[in-house]
Design a protein around this motif. Structure first.
Motif, short mmCIF file in Angstrom:
data_model
loop_
_atom_site.label_atom_id
_atom_site.label_comp_id
_atom_site.label_asym_id
_atom_site.label_seq_id
_atom_site.Cartn_x
_atom_site.Cartn_y
_atom_site.Cartn_z
N MET A 2 77.62 37.40 36.52
CA MET A 2 77.90 35.96 36.65
C MET A 2 78.87 35.71 37.80
N MET A 3 79.85 36.61 37.96
CA MET A 3 80.80 36.47 39.07
C MET A 3 80.06 36.56 40.39
N ALA A 4 79.22 37.60 40.52
CA ALA A 4 78.49 37.81 41.78
C ALA A 4 77.55 36.64 42.06
N ASP A 5 76.85 36.18 41.04
CA ASP A 5 75.90 35.07 41.22
C ASP A 5 76.59 33.79 41.67
N ARG A 6 77.84 33.63 41.27
CA ARG A 6 78.57 32.42 41.66
C ARG A 6 79.37 32.63 42.94
N GLY A 7 79.20 33.79 43.57
CA GLY A 7 79.92 34.05 44.82
C GLY A 7 81.41 34.29 44.60
N LEU A 8 81.79 34.68 43.37
CA LEU A 8 83.21 34.91 43.09
C LEU A 8 83.54 36.40 43.27
N ASP A 9 84.79 36.68 43.56
CA ASP A 9 85.23 38.06 43.81
C ASP A 9 85.51 38.74 42.46
N PRO A 10 84.78 39.85 42.14
CA PRO A 10 84.99 40.51 40.84
C PRO A 10 86.41 41.04 40.64
N VAL A 14 89.73 39.35 30.89
CA VAL A 14 88.31 39.60 30.58
C VAL A 14 88.22 40.33 29.25
N ARG A 15 89.01 41.37 29.10
CA ARG A 15 88.95 42.18 27.88
C ARG A 15 89.33 41.33 26.66
N ALA A 16 90.34 40.50 26.83
CA ALA A 16 90.77 39.65 25.71
C ALA A 16 89.65 38.67 25.33
N ALA A 17 88.99 38.10 26.33
CA ALA A 17 87.94 37.12 26.06
C ALA A 17 86.75 37.75 25.33
N LEU A 18 86.48 39.02 25.61
CA LEU A 18 85.30 39.68 25.02
C LEU A 18 85.60 40.33 23.67
N ALA A 55 84.46 35.02 31.62
CA ALA A 55 84.24 35.81 30.39
C ALA A 55 84.32 34.91 29.16
N ALA A 56 85.12 33.85 29.24
CA ALA A 56 85.27 32.95 28.09
C ALA A 56 84.06 32.05 27.89
N THR A 57 83.13 32.06 28.87
CA THR A 57 81.98 31.13 28.78
C THR A 57 80.65 31.85 28.54
N ILE A 58 80.66 33.16 28.31
CA ILE A 58 79.36 33.86 28.25
C ILE A 58 78.52 33.39 27.05
N ASP A 59 77.21 33.43 27.28
CA ASP A 59 76.26 33.06 26.24
C ASP A 59 75.56 34.35 25.78
N PRO A 60 75.73 34.75 24.51
CA PRO A 60 75.13 36.01 24.04
C PRO A 60 73.63 36.10 24.29
N ALA A 61 72.97 34.95 24.40
CA ALA A 61 71.52 34.96 24.66
C ALA A 61 71.22 35.62 26.01
N ASP A 62 72.19 35.58 26.93
CA ASP A 62 71.97 36.14 28.27
C ASP A 62 72.05 37.68 28.30
N LEU A 63 72.49 38.28 27.19
CA LEU A 63 72.64 39.74 27.18
C LEU A 63 71.29 40.45 27.26
N ALA A 64 70.22 39.72 26.98
CA ALA A 64 68.88 40.34 27.01
C ALA A 64 68.32 40.45 28.43
N ASP A 65 69.00 39.88 29.41
CA ASP A 65 68.49 39.91 30.80
C ASP A 65 68.36 41.35 31.30
N PRO A 66 67.14 41.81 31.63
CA PRO A 66 66.96 43.20 32.05
C PRO A 66 67.72 43.57 33.33
N HIS A 67 68.05 42.55 34.15
CA HIS A 67 68.80 42.84 35.38
C HIS A 67 70.18 43.43 35.10
N LEU A 68 70.69 43.15 33.89
CA LEU A 68 72.02 43.66 33.56
C LEU A 68 72.04 45.18 33.48
#
Ligand code: CDP
Length: 209
Positions: A41-49, A90-94, A59-72
């Protein structure tokens, strides 16, 4: 029964965790996917990891439905994951998502880097899956070649060393063998032998419970 599986990149923990979950009919969470999703998501939005504040917000906005994306499951997502995984925000949010998953009635299998140490310190069974860096690099190279990717062993070995150093060296929840974990060294094992060894560990723990 709560089973926690940890270990370094390409040690075989994903396969073992998945097979244990099927064998004991438990739900399974590959926690690496959460970090991969944040990295992607960071890379797709042009943000620096390496930007911890932005990564924590994502990390606070992730949608569990997106975990099925094979690109991951791809190689780049793995590298991005290990960069966003160093950020405490990030770790705290997850963490809450992983703990909720682990709390399911009947138990669960989770695999990652800090399951036995930080996410589920009270797990019934902790297994630390490892293998030599050379064997892990060979497995990862073969896996990528099989997917049609042009990769070479020396580059992958360097990346494995880099990933190990980053995962074990970070300040928050570094990769470490939990003191009460059973070590499963898969250097000289194929997937079948590794699975059988993991079942033997679970059964040994169950027989003493
Ligand atoms: O199997 P592989 O190591 O390639 O990938 P993964 O298990 O999906 O993990 C990718 C990266 O996410 C790791 O290098 C870690 O930096 C991070 N990670 C983590 O910090 N904590 C976890 N519980 C799981 C993954």
């Amino acid at each position: 029964m709560m089973i926690a599986i940890d270990g370094p990149a390409a040690a075989g923990k994903g396969t073992i965790a998945q097979r244990l979950a099927a064998h004991y009919r438990l739900p399974y969470l590959d926690t690496g996917l959460l970090y991969r999703l944040v990295g992607r998501m960071m890379a797709d939005r042009g943000l620096d990891p390496d930007d911890g504040v932005a990564a924590g917000r994502i990390a606070a906005t992730i949608d569990p439905a997106d975990l099925a994306d094979p690109h991951l499951r791809g190689h780049e997502a793995g590298e991005l994951a290990s960069r966003v995984a160093v950020h405490p925000a990030v770790r705290a949010a997850l963490l809450a998502f992983q703990r909720d998953f682990a709390k399911q009635p009947g138990g669960a299998v989770l695999d990652g880097r800090d399951i036995g140490t930080a996410v589920c310190p009270n797990a019934d069974v902790k297994i630390y899956v490892t293998a030599s860096a050379e064997v892990r690099a060979r497995r990862r190279t073969d896996e990528l070649l099989a997917k049609g990717r042009a990769v070479d062993y020396a580059t992958i070995l360097t990346e494995i060393h880099g990933r190990d150093a980053r995962d074990a060296g970070r300040a928050v929840a570094p990769l470490a063998k939990p003191s009460d974990a059973h070590i499963l060294d898969t250097t000289d094992m194929d997937a079948e032998a590794a699975f059988r060894a993991a079942v033997a560990i679970v059964e040994a723990v169950r027989s003493t419970a």
